[in-house]
Write an enzyme that holds these catalytic residues in place. Structure first.
Site, short mmCIF file in Angstrom:
data_model
loop_
_atom_site.label_atom_id
_atom_site.label_comp_id
_atom_site.label_asym_id
_atom_site.label_seq_id
_atom_site.Cartn_x
_atom_site.Cartn_y
_atom_site.Cartn_z
N CYS A 40 48.73 33.75 34.78
CA CYS A 40 47.35 33.66 35.27
C CYS A 40 46.57 34.92 34.93
O CYS A 40 46.96 36.02 35.33
CB CYS A 40 47.38 33.45 36.78
SG CYS A 40 45.83 33.81 37.63
N TYR A 66 50.75 33.28 39.55
CA TYR A 66 51.37 32.63 38.40
C TYR A 66 51.50 33.74 37.37
O TYR A 66 50.53 34.49 37.12
CB TYR A 66 50.50 31.51 37.84
CG TYR A 66 50.17 30.39 38.78
CD1 TYR A 66 51.13 29.86 39.64
CD2 TYR A 66 48.88 29.84 38.79
CE1 TYR A 66 50.81 28.82 40.50
CE2 TYR A 66 48.56 28.79 39.64
CZ TYR A 66 49.53 28.29 40.50
OH TYR A 66 49.21 27.26 41.35
N PHE A 69 43.68 36.00 36.09
CA PHE A 69 43.14 36.66 37.28
C PHE A 69 44.22 37.42 38.04
O PHE A 69 43.98 38.50 38.58
CB PHE A 69 42.45 35.64 38.18
CG PHE A 69 41.21 35.05 37.57
CD1 PHE A 69 40.09 35.83 37.33
CD2 PHE A 69 41.16 33.71 37.22
CE1 PHE A 69 38.94 35.30 36.77
CE2 PHE A 69 40.02 33.16 36.66
CZ PHE A 69 38.91 33.95 36.43
N CYS A 70 45.41 36.84 38.11
CA CYS A 70 46.53 37.53 38.75
C CYS A 70 46.86 38.80 37.98
O CYS A 70 47.14 39.86 38.57
CB CYS A 70 47.76 36.63 38.81
SG CYS A 70 47.54 35.12 39.78
#
Length: 320
Positions: free
Chosen positions: A101, A98, A103-104
């Site tokens: 996101c 995403y 974490f991404c």
């Protein structure tokens, strides 16, 4: 962006606690080899922020929303040349993500800094059709030469070990401590700030209108339903993590990080280490949102953040 030719080797000053006369010898260079290369809404949050192990887990949200190394000083004397970079670098890297996101974005910061070419596939947060092929239904998912990697910290650890098999894995050093702080604290103060008001929640979902191969209706549903759900989720998270003032919590986290630098340019001294990249990665998607603008204006983090922007560069991914 840090450009790398061949296997990147970062020379760093080893903290005094580790220095010895022998270590200072001209015949033994201290080097660190770095890789070159409202009640069920919490599940929506765990999906939207990336679903790492540290994310909040709860029953599925309504309307089908699936939920929205201190390099350890790792100094070593190298008696011979390192293996050719082409034997270590990933050849085919695809990130399922995403765009917003954290974490991404942590994974992307690592890939960008080490100049590892990669493609991105934007995942529809509602039906997640782009990752139906995988048994793992959260992001990030990184495919590296046919191998599926999941969980942002594990992904980064595996990439480091792939490039430098002797890389230290101790959980007791400064770098590991602050990487853990990112996953266990920093990300939890982001949501209450990003989705603090309906207008800020909608602002955070604007990315959905420009990323991904989604239909008009998919974009519309994802933006408005997602923003509404995340607004209510943020209130639950605020209570869960005992946050009374969203901005104060964000500012405190930013100041805590600046204090950890102890006057250094980066936690990794003259070069960013994995903790620097983790903090920068999770903050990058909010930098141009109101919450991120307020953070930079009201705390001392702006100088470090600007240095990180210069070191990491802009995201270099190619849309798959």
């Amino acid at each position: 962006m840090r450009r790398v030719s061949g296997l990147a080797t970062i020379s760093r000053a080893v903290p005094g606690a580790f220095a010895t006369p022998a270590a200072a010898s001209a015949t033994h260079h201290r080097l660190v080899q770095a890789a070159v290369t409202s009640a069920s809404s919490s599940h929506l949050f765990s999906q939207m922020i990336g679903g790492d192990r540290s994310a909040v887990a709860a029953p599925p949200a309504p309307y089908g929303f699936a939920g929205t190394v201190f390099f350890s000083a790792a100094s070593s004397s190298l008696p011979q040349e390192a293996p050719p970079a082409e034997k270590l670098l990933p050849k085919d890297v695809v990130l399922y993500q995403y765009e917003a996101c954290p974490f991404c974005n942590k994974v992307k910061a690592f890939l960008d800094y080490y100049n590892i070419p990669y493609k991105v596939v934007e995942v529809n947060p509602i039906n997640k059709k782009e990752i139906k092929w995988s048994d793992y239904k959260k992001v990030p998912i990184l495919n590296v030469d046919g191998e599926q990697m999941v969980d942002s910290s594990d992904i980064i650890n595996k990439l480091v070990q792939r490039i430098d098999p002797g890389y230290p894995t101790s959980d007791a050093d400064e770098e590991s401590k602050w990487r853990g702080w990112v996953d266990n604290h920093l990300v939890h103060v982001l949501s209450p700030n990003i989705y603090r008001s309906p207008s800020e929640a909608l602002e955070s979902f604007d990315y959905i209108t420009t990323h991904g191969n989604f239909s008009f209706m998919e974009r519309l549903v994802a933006k408005y339903a997602g923003a509404a759900a995340m607004y209510f989720v943020s209130k639950k998270l605020k209570k869960k993590h005992s946050i009374t003032d969203e901005r104060a919590a964000l500012y405190d986290a930013a100041e805590t990080w600046v204090d950890a630098l102890k006057g250094r340019e980066y936690l990794g001294d003259s070069k960013p280490n994995l903790a620097d990249l983790a903090v920068f990665g999770v903050l990058r998607p909010i930098r141009n949102l109101k919450s991120g603008q307020d953070m930079v204006e009201q705390t001392r983090i702006g100088g470090w953040y600007s240095r990180m922007e210069g070191a990491v560069g802009k995201p270099s991914a190619i849309k798959a």
